[in-house]
Design an enzyme around this catalytic site. Structure first.
Site, PDB file in Angstrom:
ATOM      1  N   THR A 228       0.846  -1.203   0.000  1.00 63.06           N
ATOM      2  CA  THR A 228       0.000   0.000   0.000  1.00 63.06           C
ATOM      3  C   THR A 228       0.873   1.242   0.000  1.00 63.06           C
ATOM      4  O   THR A 228       2.013   1.211   0.466  1.00 63.06           O
ATOM      5  CB  THR A 228      -0.840   0.114   1.291  1.00 63.06           C
ATOM      6  OG1 THR A 228       0.066   0.191   2.409  1.00 63.06           O
ATOM      7  CG2 THR A 228      -1.789  -1.018   1.446  1.00 63.06           C
ATOM      8  N   ASP A 229       0.326   2.338  -0.498  1.00 63.51           N
ATOM      9  CA  ASP A 229       0.961   3.613  -0.195  1.00 63.51           C
ATOM     10  C   ASP A 229       0.848   3.775   1.322  1.00 63.51           C
ATOM     11  O   ASP A 229       0.032   3.111   1.974  1.00 63.51           O
ATOM     12  CB  ASP A 229       0.288   4.773  -0.939  1.00 63.51           C
ATOM     13  CG  ASP A 229       1.195   6.006  -0.964  1.00 63.51           C
ATOM     14  OD1 ASP A 229       2.163   6.062  -0.160  1.00 63.51           O
ATOM     15  OD2 ASP A 229       0.947   6.920  -1.765  1.00 63.51           O
ATOM     16  N   TRP A 230       1.675   4.656   1.859  1.00 63.20           N
ATOM     17  CA  TRP A 230       1.785   4.732   3.323  1.00 63.20           C
ATOM     18  C   TRP A 230       0.484   5.201   3.969  1.00 63.20           C
ATOM     19  O   TRP A 230       0.107   6.362   3.885  1.00 63.20           O
ATOM     20  CB  TRP A 230       2.947   5.638   3.702  1.00 63.20           C
ATOM     21  CG  TRP A 230       4.238   4.872   3.920  1.00 63.20           C
ATOM     22  CD1 TRP A 230       5.079   5.010   4.995  1.00 63.20           C
ATOM     23  CD2 TRP A 230       4.820   3.850   3.108  1.00 63.20           C
ATOM     24  NE1 TRP A 230       6.143   4.138   4.887  1.00 63.20           N
ATOM     25  CE2 TRP A 230       6.004   3.406   3.749  1.00 63.20           C
ATOM     26  CE3 TRP A 230       4.460   3.230   1.916  1.00 63.20           C
ATOM     27  CZ2 TRP A 230       6.824   2.409   3.224  1.00 63.20           C
ATOM     28  CZ3 TRP A 230       5.282   2.232   1.388  1.00 63.20           C
ATOM     29  CH2 TRP A 230       6.434   1.843   2.046  1.00 63.20           C
ATOM     30  N   GLY A 231      -0.210   4.253   4.551  1.00 69.25           N
ATOM     31  CA  GLY A 231      -1.479   4.581   5.192  1.00 69.25           C
ATOM     32  C   GLY A 231      -2.686   4.301   4.313  1.00 69.25           C
ATOM     33  O   GLY A 231      -3.806   4.657   4.670  1.00 69.25           O
ATOM     34  N   ALA A 232      -2.473   3.649   3.170  1.00 69.13           N
ATOM     35  CA  ALA A 232      -3.594   3.409   2.260  1.00 69.13           C
ATOM     36  C   ALA A 232      -4.330   2.103   2.578  1.00 69.13           C
ATOM     37  O   ALA A 232      -5.339   1.803   1.945  1.00 69.13           O
ATOM     38  CB  ALA A 232      -3.117   3.390   0.813  1.00 69.13           C
TER      39      ALA A 232
END
Ligand code: BGC
Length: 751
Positions: A228-232
């Site tokens: 994931t993108d960071w926090g996605a």
């Protein structure tokens, strides 16, 4: 390590834990099985390795290193070899720093010039972005370091990037927004890919089974892991079900527990958890096996070597937009540098890609052995000073032969996290350029910008050199180009519009509540401006040189092919000027006549070549089905319509020098779902339809127009014919051309 063995010995709890990070930048370790933790760091225009407190926005410092030109500059090089070398250089640095995965490159399409992160992306053209990203990934991975291309997909704005939904139709999605990812996956086999924060047509990418499993893994054969993108990361179970492998950052106890609970309750198949863990461990194991083991940590020597790579990249990427015979500057000229950026250049963008530069060259320092003086011209922080600074510049210009104004976008104008409001540079800089251009002097503008800017003064200045955000060597590269030690060879990887409202996404950007409707469809960038025959400031592919190139003898080895064959096009390019120089030879294709709506031109090949004065080289391109195809949403695949195509070769999208024709024959018929509502002409467009319905229609049209002109006026026959052709099959009963029973038997015959 033996991944299969490790996975078989992991407990469910351990497996669930491995599906999210151990902290901001690391994977989980399992000490009892000797499984170490792996580090990943931001790129792509340098290595942002944080050793202290972590953050994803580049706010907290990271190790001191070399910053390379950002993606929008690099793309303007149109140079695959250079991209691969850059990837290798970064791969080497990762190995020296014990980093196993580099978070980049970013290859999202530039739908609007004001997306705040455009400096981190390559192009408005999928072919160019795909080729360059593939070369970069090959370079990084050649060192045993995982590349992590991002942000997959349809993440084309910063506004509400974490919640908004990009509303994109199937053809547009595949033809424009996925093609670069597809090419990159197929040509360079990245070991990892980062899914974006946003939703696509209402489903978050981190939970999007169609995108992660059906398209990426099954259709394209991606065999790495999805992070994931960071926090996605959203619902962890839905994520695993959709084909998501790793959630970052961690630790995420809640995810771990949810996955364990779902498996225990029989709501999630443990085999899927095993598969995700295996995907992650296989990729890092590949790195363990392939990365050099005895690399020495980075030091001044390695940084010097890397700086040289950054310098070549900056030189190779700069675009000379305009030149009225003022550049290169002659040695005996007195030059005035105006503008803060001459001393403190903007070398990169802000956000997660922000590099802690060890050293940034500036043009003033690099030009110290030339006849150059300097005035500030503007203050980026205190506007009140600008009137006085402008007057000072005008006075100082008295003594100069050539004025070089360093202008562009301050850091506060473009960054990750927000979009630009417009495409203007600060008003005081425009005034400064205007005032200086009123003097009877030669004026050159050097631009620092990560994305297109408006140039209201373009007709008043003599030259414009676009240096973009060109990394640590930006000052040195600028001076070398200004005085002709390096011949500029970059070409625009995106159109510079006259004004923002000309952009096709203008009415739908950033969309209501951050849910943009991609209503312009496939018509982004030059595909739109060309089709609308709209004037632009500078077209896609444009860039001048100090020398001149001639194009001769465009040939193709076959002029009639079937879609499963390839054709080779070749052209001779000759340096007819006085300087050695590099030319980007560009090949575009257009479909001469098609049922599907097609752009007037699409880039399907490019090559950068170096030619000495008087030297001639032959450049060849291989074209295949995809060079002629569009995405057909009935076939759910790319499709070629049989017919003639024009192949164009030139020095920019507007500067086409030679053309030739080829016929391509399709082998696939688009199936037609025939009912009483299907237009007659669509049925006649199929082979079987022509056989069955053709005679009925011929009969119906026979004599229909005759005499009609007397009562209905001129053109009655055309009207009759059109009415019949565009009529739904069922309409034939209303007009007594066929009975309902006959129509039913026609439908049966066509099934
Ligand atoms: C960015 C990514 C980046 C990640 C880690 C996110 O905010 O969108 O591009 O790799 O942070 O820093």
């Amino acid at each position: 390590m033996n991944v299969k063995d490790i996975v078989s010995r992991l407990t469910l709890q351990e497996k669930a834990a491995l599906l999210s990070g151990s902290d901001f930048w690391h994977t989980e370790a399992v000490e009892r099985l000797g499984l170490k933790s792996f580090m990943m760091c931001d790129g792509p225009n340098g290595l942002r390795k944080q050793v202290g407190e972590p953050d994803s926005l580049g706010v907290i410092d990271s190790i001191s290193t070399v910053c390379y030109p950002t993606a929008s500059a690099l793309a303007s090089s149109f140079d695959e070899e250079m991209m691969e070398e850059l990837g290798q250089t970064l791969g080497d640095e990762c190995v020296r720093e014990d980093v196993s995965m580099l978070l980049g490159p970013g290859l999202n399409m530039k739908r609007s010039p004001v997306c705040g992160r455009n400096f981190e992306y390559y192009s408005e053209d999928p072919y160019l972005a795909g080729k360059l990203a593939a070369a970069f990934v090959r370079g990084v991975q050649s060192k045993g370091v995982l590349a992590c291309p991002k942000h997959f997909a349809a993440n084309n704005q910063e506004y509400r990037r974490m919640s908004g939904s990009s509303m994109v139709d199937e053809r547009t999605l595949h033809e424009i927004y996925l093609t670069a990812f597809e090419m990159m996956v197929k040509e360079s086999h990245p070991k990892s890919i980062m899914c974006s924060y946003n939703q696509l047509n209402g489903t978050f990418l981190s939970e999007n089974k169609y995108m992660l499993t059906e398209v990426l893994k099954n259709k394209w054969g991606f065999d790495g892991f999805v992070v994931t993108d960071w926090g996605a990361g959203k619902d962890p179970v839905k994520g695993v079900e959709a084909g998501l492998d790793l959630v970052m950052p961690g630790p995420r106890k809640d995810h771990e527990e949810a996955i364990v609970a779902a498996v225990e309750a029989g709501n999630l198949d443990e085999a899927k958890v095993d598969k995700a863990v295996t995907n992650i461990l296989d990729a890092f194991n590949w790195s363990l096996e392939n990365a050099a083991k005895d690399a020495k940590p980075s030091d001044d020597d390695s940084r010097k070597r890397d700086y040289e790579v950054a310098l070549r990249a900056a030189e190779n990427s700069a675009v000379l937009l305009k030149n009225n015979r003022v550049l290169p500057i002659k040695k005996d000229k007195k030059v005035l540098f105006v503008g803060e950026f001459a001393k403190n250049p903007r070398n990169q963008g802000s956000g997660s890609s922000h590099i802690n530069s060890a050293y940034v060259s500036n043009a003033l320092e690099c030009a110290k052995d030339r006849d150059v003086s300097f005035v500030r011209g503007y203050d980026l922080k205190d506007e009140k000073k600008n009137y006085i600074l402008r007057q000072e510049a005008v006075e100082a210009a008295e003594d100069a032969d050539v004025i070089v104004v360093f202008a562009g976008l301050p850091g506060s104008y473009e960054s990750e996290g927000f979009d630009r409001k417009d495409i203007n540079i600060p008003a005081d800089q425009n005034k400064l350029i205007n005032d200086l251009s009123m003097l009877d002097k030669k004026v050159v503008v050097v631009l620092h910008n990560g994305a297109p800017v408006a140039m209201p003064w373009i007709d008043k200045v003599d030259a414009v050199l676009d240096m973009f955000l060109s990394g640590d060597a930006v000052g040195e590269a600028t001076v070398k180009i200004l005085w002709g030690e390096v011949n500029p060879s970059g070409k625009l990887s995106e159109t510079y519009p006259v004004k923002l409202s000309d952009n096709p996404s203008y009415l739908n950007f950033p969309g209501e509540s951050g849910n943009p409707i991609y209503a312009e469809g496939i018509y982004i960038g030059y595909r739109y401006y060309e089709k609308k025959r709209m004037p632009v400031l500078f077209p896609f592919g444009h860039g001048l040189s100090y020398t001149e190139f001639e194009y001769m003898d465009l040939k193709i080895d076959k002029d009639d092919i079937s879609e499963d064959e390839t054709v080779t096009a070749s052209v001779d390019v000759w340096n007819v000027g006085r300087y050695p120089g590099k030319e980007v030879v560009q090949l575009y294709v257009s479909d001469d006549a098609s049922k599907a709506s097609r752009p007037l031109k699409e880039l399907k090949g490019f090559k950068k070549i170096l030619l000495n004065p008087g030297e001639k080289k032959t450049v060849t391109f291989t074209l295949d089905k995809r060079s002629f195809a569009y995405y057909n949403d009935v076939l759910h695949d790319f499709h070629v319509e049989s017919g003639d195509f024009t192949i164009m070769v030139g020095s920019s999208s507007k500067d086409i020098r030679l053309t030739t024709k080829i016929h391509v024959e399709s082998k696939v018929e688009v199936p037609l779902d025939i009912s009483l509502f299907t237009p007659v002409e669509d049925i006649l467009g199929t082979k079987r339809g022509k056989e069955v319905l053709g005679p009925v229609i011929d009969e119906a049209l026979k004599g229909q127009g005759e005499g009609a002109g007397d009562v209905m006026g001129e053109g009655a026959d055309v009207m009759m014919r059109n009415m019949v052709m565009e009529m739904p099959l069922g309409g034939m009963a209303s007009f007594g051309v066929a009975t309902p029973e006959q129509l039913e038997s026609i439908i049966q015959a066509l099934k």
